[in-house]
Scaffold this motif. Structure first.
Motif, PDB file in Angstrom:
ATOM      1  N   THR A 173     -35.458 -28.204  15.964  1.00  0.00           N
ATOM      2  CA  THR A 173     -34.186 -28.265  15.247  1.00  0.00           C
ATOM      3  C   THR A 173     -33.390 -29.487  15.700  1.00  0.00           C
ATOM      4  OG1 THR A 173     -32.207 -26.982  14.677  1.00  0.00           O
ATOM      5  CG2 THR A 173     -33.135 -26.597  16.862  1.00  0.00           C
ATOM      6  N   ASP A 174     -32.077 -29.497  15.395  1.00  0.00           N
ATOM      7  CA  ASP A 174     -31.279 -30.678  15.721  1.00  0.00           C
ATOM      8  C   ASP A 174     -30.568 -30.577  17.061  1.00  0.00           C
ATOM      9  OD1 ASP A 174     -29.484 -28.749  14.959  1.00  0.00           O
ATOM     10  OD2 ASP A 174     -28.635 -29.865  13.281  1.00  0.00           O
ATOM     11  N   TYR A 179     -28.107 -23.066  23.512  1.00  0.00           N
ATOM     12  CA  TYR A 179     -27.012 -23.411  24.415  1.00  0.00           C
ATOM     13  C   TYR A 179     -26.169 -22.184  24.740  1.00  0.00           C
ATOM     14  CZ  TYR A 179     -27.661 -28.468  24.382  1.00  0.00           C
ATOM     15  OH  TYR A 179     -28.152 -29.729  24.586  1.00  0.00           O
ATOM     16  N   ASP A 182     -22.272 -22.680  20.743  1.00  0.00           N
ATOM     17  CA  ASP A 182     -22.549 -23.766  19.808  1.00  0.00           C
ATOM     18  C   ASP A 182     -22.001 -25.085  20.358  1.00  0.00           C
ATOM     19  OD1 ASP A 182     -22.832 -25.525  17.717  1.00  0.00           O
ATOM     20  OD2 ASP A 182     -22.221 -24.065  16.192  1.00  0.00           O
ATOM     21  N   ARG A 184     -21.529 -27.771  19.047  1.00  0.00           N
ATOM     22  CA  ARG A 184     -20.626 -28.473  18.129  1.00  0.00           C
ATOM     23  C   ARG A 184     -19.188 -28.042  18.332  1.00  0.00           C
ATOM     24  NH1 ARG A 184     -23.797 -29.545  12.553  1.00  0.00           N
ATOM     25  NH2 ARG A 184     -25.782 -28.898  13.398  1.00  0.00           N
TER      26      ARG A 184
HETATM   27  P1  ADP Z   1     -32.203 -25.848  11.320  1.00  0.00           P
HETATM   28  O1  ADP Z   1     -31.794 -26.542  10.068  1.00  0.00           O
HETATM   29  O2  ADP Z   1     -33.087 -26.681  12.203  1.00  0.00           O
HETATM   30  O3  ADP Z   1     -32.744 -24.478  11.089  1.00  0.00           O
HETATM   31  P2  ADP Z   1     -29.646 -24.700  12.059  1.00  0.00           P
HETATM   32  O4  ADP Z   1     -28.470 -25.485  11.578  1.00  0.00           O
HETATM   33  O5  ADP Z   1     -30.039 -23.493  11.310  1.00  0.00           O
HETATM   34  O6  ADP Z   1     -30.875 -25.721  12.182  1.00  0.00           O
HETATM   35  O7  ADP Z   1     -29.451 -24.282  13.599  1.00  0.00           O
HETATM   36  C1  ADP Z   1     -29.146 -25.266  14.551  1.00  0.00           C
HETATM   37  C2  ADP Z   1     -27.638 -25.292  14.797  1.00  0.00           C
HETATM   38  O8  ADP Z   1     -27.238 -24.057  15.362  1.00  0.00           O
HETATM   39  C3  ADP Z   1     -27.186 -26.326  15.799  1.00  0.00           C
HETATM   40  O9  ADP Z   1     -26.957 -27.581  15.198  1.00  0.00           O
HETATM   41  C4  ADP Z   1     -25.896 -25.715  16.366  1.00  0.00           C
HETATM   42  O10 ADP Z   1     -24.748 -26.279  15.793  1.00  0.00           O
HETATM   43  C5  ADP Z   1     -25.965 -24.252  15.934  1.00  0.00           C
HETATM   44  N1  ADP Z   1     -25.794 -23.317  17.056  1.00  0.00           N
HETATM   45  C6  ADP Z   1     -24.974 -22.235  17.049  1.00  0.00           C
HETATM   46  N2  ADP Z   1     -25.014 -21.603  18.213  1.00  0.00           N
HETATM   47  C7  ADP Z   1     -25.880 -22.275  19.000  1.00  0.00           C
HETATM   48  C8  ADP Z   1     -26.350 -22.093  20.340  1.00  0.00           C
HETATM   49  N3  ADP Z   1     -25.921 -21.078  21.119  1.00  0.00           N
HETATM   50  N4  ADP Z   1     -27.249 -22.981  20.820  1.00  0.00           N
HETATM   51  C9  ADP Z   1     -27.695 -23.996  20.060  1.00  0.00           C
HETATM   52  N5  ADP Z   1     -27.285 -24.225  18.796  1.00  0.00           N
HETATM   53  C10 ADP Z   1     -26.390 -23.384  18.261  1.00  0.00           C
END
Ligand code: ADP
Ligand code: ASP
Ligand code: MG
Length: 407
Positions: A173-174, A179, A182, A184
């Protein structure tokens, strides 16, 4: 040599350059002798675009036809990735959900996977091909196209890994892992090396969209080795979702903070305080397929009481209408609501053995003047409903109060 399922999310396949980068990574694993099954999302923004397009034609499209439309994004990326691999001299074959035969129930837009036929995939792998499968989609037993709910490609990846008994399922993923919250919203959030299934299930169900909840359920049930990694970094171990808590390590009390913005609160005022009232209020709401989350019934005064609960914000108007319809019958004085609520949850298996976690949470929020409107707890999580405008502040102060920003 291993059998590996890799899932790449929307941002990771967001443009031709990124698709070529995914091809390079896949080709590298393939060259090392691994058998590779790749599950892809649609390009980032594409599923939203398709939903908006459908809504321009029909405000409430038939779910069957909506699935026909929104499942197309993944068909584009799987074809493109196979082309990119073939350009590099790597044999590759794409499959839609129906072509694999990912059999689901017929709950359009939120279907559940019932069975996966891995025969075609295993045959192609034996013939030396990389297999590329469209995430998020399947077919029901009548051959209708179905989709698995937003974020459903994660579930395709894990379910496939279970079906073909892969050695590992890697979710690219990105971000470079799971974490503490989030990243962000809280830049100080830290990547976790491991997190237990139990905790990940709570995090996912309480709003962390890094993994779709059903993918975590699948991985737990079928013992799939599941790892979250970055598609933008060459190195890194990501986060491993583990069955067991690491007994050698001092467990942090709280592992992470999850949140959800899209909550709404409804209060039914002045209902008779007598048996059957909760049922009379929530029965019709449940019959309309509206999920109810937190519930509070206050102590009665003068034979009447107030009854509050939260629903997902998109269901708010529907729920209010239903209650207005039964208000007279229940004998309620009024119905009130607030559609701008949010839920913040702290999650950690360490909570089991540490008292005082709730009071620390409530004190931290009180010190910032944040009013807690509802509370719910389970063995390893505490959730509070608050006004949405305090959400970011609440997550940041709790992150600090529980020492999550410190290594
Ligand atoms: P993908 O398109 O790869 O499925 P998503 O957007 O569905 O990606 O999921 C990744 C996003 O999840 C991250 O960019 C982040 O903003 C969000 N996110 C929310 N909570 C968490 C967390 N606890 N750890 C990591 N990312 C998180
Ligand atoms: N493309 C689908 C979505 O945006 C599925 C996924 O990306 O996991 O929800
Ligand atoms: Mg996702």
């Amino acid at each position: 040599m291993a059998l590996i399922v890799q899932k790449y999310g929307g941002t990771s396949v967001g443009n031709p350059e990124r698709i070529k980068n995914v091809a390079k990574r896949v080709a590298k694993f393939h060259a090392q002798g691994h058998k590779m099954v790749i599950v892809l999302s649609a390009m980032s923004g594409e599923t939203n675009r398709l939903i908006a397009l459908a809504k321009e034609i029909s405000p409430a499209p038939s779910p069957r036809e909506l699935d026909v439309v929104i499942s197309t994004g993944e068909q584009v990326t799987i074809g493109l990735l196979c082309m990119a691999l073939e350009e590099m001299g790597v044999k590759a074959r794409s499959y839609t959900g129906g072509q694999v035969r990912i059999l689901t129930d017929n709950a359009f837009t939120k279907a559940r996977i019932l069975d996966i036929d891995g025969a075609n995939i295993l045959r192609d792998l034996d013939a030396g091909s990389v297999v590329v499968v469209a995430g998020f989609q399947g077919v029901d037993d009548a051959g209708n196209i179905t989709t698995l709910g937003r974020g459903g490609s994660d579930t395709t990846g894990v379910a496939l890994a279970a079906a073909i008994k892969a050695d590992e399922c890697q979710i690219y993923t990105d971000v470079d892992g799971v974490y503490t919250t989030d990243p962000r919203v809280v830049p100080e959030a830290r990547k976790l090396d491991t997190i237990t299934f139990e905790e990940m299930l709570e995090m996912a169900s309480l709003g962390s969209k890094v993994l779709q909840i059903r993918s975590v359920e699948f991985a737990g049930k079928y013992k799939v080795k599941l790892r979250v990694l970055s598609s933008f970094q060459e190195e890194g171990e990501g986060t491993l979702i583990t069955v067991e808590e690491d007994k050698n390590m001092e467990q942090p009390i709280i592992s992470g903070i999850a949140f959800n913005r899209d909550e709404a609160k409804i209060t039914v005022l002045g209902v008779p305080d007598k048996p059957g009232i909760a049922y009379q209020i929530l029965g019709p709401v449940a019959d309309a397929n509206v999920d109810v989350d937190m519930i509070i019934q206050n102590v009665g005064h003068d034979g009447t009481t107030d009854f509050s609960f939260t629903v997902n914000r998109p269901d708010y108007e529907k729920a209010i209408k239903i209650l207005e319809g039964v208000q007279g019958h229940i004998g309620a004085r009024a119905i009130e609501g607030d559609r701008t609520m949010a839920k913040v949850s702290i999650v950690g298996v360490g909570m089991r053995s540490h008292p005082g976690v709730a009071s620390r949470m409530f004190r931290t929020l009180a010190e910032e003047g944040i009013n807690i409107q509802m509370i719910s707890t389970s063995e390893i999580k505490i959730s509070v409903a608050i006004d949405e405008k305090y959400l970011e502040l609440a997550v940041r102060v709790l992150h600090r109060a529980f020492g999550l920003d410190q290594a």
